[in-house]
Design a protein around this motif. Structure first.
Motif, PDB file in Angstrom:
ATOM      1  N   HIS A  11      11.072 -13.439  -9.589  1.00 25.32           N
ATOM      2  CA  HIS A  11       9.775 -14.053  -9.266  1.00 25.32           C
ATOM      3  C   HIS A  11       9.292 -14.996 -10.374  1.00 25.32           C
ATOM      4  O   HIS A  11       8.291 -15.672 -10.216  1.00 25.32           O
ATOM      5  N   ALA A  25       4.492 -14.586  -6.014  1.00 25.03           N
ATOM      6  CA  ALA A  25       3.942 -13.263  -5.702  1.00 25.03           C
ATOM      7  C   ALA A  25       5.032 -12.372  -5.106  1.00 25.03           C
ATOM      8  O   ALA A  25       5.867 -12.826  -4.325  1.00 25.03           O
ATOM      9  N   VAL A  26       4.995 -11.109  -5.509  1.00 23.67           N
ATOM     10  CA  VAL A  26       5.877 -10.115  -4.884  1.00 23.67           C
ATOM     11  C   VAL A  26       5.398  -9.889  -3.461  1.00 23.67           C
ATOM     12  O   VAL A  26       4.188  -9.834  -3.216  1.00 23.67           O
ATOM     13  N   THR A  27       6.325  -9.798  -2.502  1.00 20.03           N
ATOM     14  CA  THR A  27       5.895  -9.461  -1.141  1.00 20.03           C
ATOM     15  C   THR A  27       6.500  -8.127  -0.721  1.00 20.03           C
ATOM     16  O   THR A  27       7.659  -7.823  -1.028  1.00 20.03           O
ATOM     17  N   THR A  50       9.664  -9.457 -12.356  1.00 24.36           N
ATOM     18  CA  THR A  50       8.380 -10.172 -12.462  1.00 24.36           C
ATOM     19  C   THR A  50       7.728  -9.833 -13.796  1.00 24.36           C
ATOM     20  O   THR A  50       7.682  -8.659 -14.190  1.00 24.36           O
ATOM     21  N   GLU A  54       0.221  -6.894 -13.122  1.00 24.78           N
ATOM     22  CA  GLU A  54      -0.461  -6.409 -11.906  1.00 24.78           C
ATOM     23  C   GLU A  54       0.499  -6.393 -10.711  1.00 24.78           C
ATOM     24  O   GLU A  54       0.370  -5.566  -9.809  1.00 24.78           O
ATOM     25  N   GLN A  55       1.489  -7.283 -10.726  1.00 23.91           N
ATOM     26  CA  GLN A  55       2.498  -7.276  -9.662  1.00 23.91           C
ATOM     27  C   GLN A  55       3.436  -6.070  -9.828  1.00 23.91           C
ATOM     28  O   GLN A  55       3.843  -5.450  -8.859  1.00 23.91           O
ATOM     29  N   GLN A  56       3.749  -5.748 -11.087  1.00 25.61           N
ATOM     30  CA  GLN A  56       4.572  -4.561 -11.342  1.00 25.61           C
ATOM     31  C   GLN A  56       3.838  -3.304 -10.860  1.00 25.61           C
ATOM     32  O   GLN A  56       4.441  -2.390 -10.298  1.00 25.61           O
ATOM     33  N   LEU A  58       1.635  -3.215  -8.450  1.00 27.25           N
ATOM     34  CA  LEU A  58       1.674  -3.251  -6.984  1.00 27.25           C
ATOM     35  C   LEU A  58       2.987  -2.659  -6.472  1.00 27.25           C
ATOM     36  O   LEU A  58       3.001  -1.831  -5.543  1.00 27.25           O
TER      37      LEU A  58
END
Lengths: 187, 187
Positions: A11, A25-27, A50, A54-56, A58
């Motif tokens: 990402h 963004a991670v999906t 990534t 905050e994406q980790q 998620l």
């Protein structure tokens, strides 16, 4: 039998449609589609790369839901598929982890629809027989140029010379199937 | 060159995870992933099958956005991919349309992860050389038993004997690539 092969879904650094380097963004859907694909082809690891904390977080929440939360009983197949998922901050960290696991002869094989001079699939199959491969896929509009260094070989596009705008999910599926094949041809 | 092959993505009748026959929801992502896949492999048609009128209207709105709305200039590749999309109310209607377009020798070839007695891929490749194929994919937990009639042959699962819970997007990608291959092997 677990295959000595892994995939990384990157990402960052990737390109957006204007060609700028961004963190995509991670999906949720990429996580599930690629985890199920990795499990179907008996891969050892699926690295989700990534740098965004905050994406980790998620991803950790999604994985917790399917492994230990309500999802574990709702859909055990998804729970099982996520076993091979590892989150790393950088591509280099994923490659280091893969070499620690699979051995120093492990090789990163980059992918990209724009790299027409890449290795043909029969050559890549031969490489996979000799080296534990880490297949590297970019999200957004593909891996940023900084990733394509002479250290890492690159695979030819899936459909050179055609309209070639597959989603990363479908491209990864085709590439894994070309390298590993079906159950009747490989263990 | 456009190939005499088409795909159908069926939203009814399909099974849910309990095995009940339902109409699944159309997803934006399936539309794009399969349209881009169909375009990449030069398919003649991508039939999206749903009897739900409001779902058909949703598809029409999505297609309008990418063909004529803001999406047409934002991402012309997606616009181009949607050219082959046709919405039909039933699977039979899709097959009738395909036969009208491709000829009376056109054949529907069903897919399904649970049908282990299906045709092997080399046999299906031979069939594709003789008959314009309509490859039929189920959403949800797969096509309902009512679709599997003796009239229509069925393809073997992608990975028989393994964990085999691919998404319809990745399964369709692998199946098309096995039947058509890359640009260096087929026109």
């Amino acid at each position: 039998m677990i295959k000595p092969m892994a995939i990384a879904l990157v990402h960052h650094p990737v390109l957006d449609r204007r060609g700028d380097v961004v963190t995509s963004a991670v999906t949720n859907l990429d996580i599930h589609d690629l985890a199920r694909l990795a499990k179907t082809y008996n891969l050892a690891r699926f690295y989700l790369v990534t740098p965004a904390v905050e994406q980790q977080q998620l991803v950790a929440r999604i994985v917790h839901h399917w492994r230990e939360g309500a999802g574990a009983s709702y859909n055990p197949d998804r729970c099982q598929a996520l076993d091979c998922l590892h989150v790393t901050t950088t591509f280099d960290e994923a490659l280091r982890d893969w070499r620690a696991l699979a051995g120093p002869e492990a090789v990163a094989l980059l992918t990209g629809a724009r790299h027409r001079e890449g290795l043909d699939f029969p050559v890549a199959r031969g490489m996979a027989a000799q080296h534990p491969l880490l297949l590297v896929f970019g999200t957004g509009h593909g891996l940023a140029p900084a990733i394509y260094t002479p250290d890492h070989p690159c695979l030819a596009p899936v459909r050179a010379g055609h309209y070639n705008h597959l989603s990363v999910r479908t491209a990864a599926a085709i590439i894994l199937d070309r390298l590993i094949g079906d159950s009747s041809t490989l263990s």
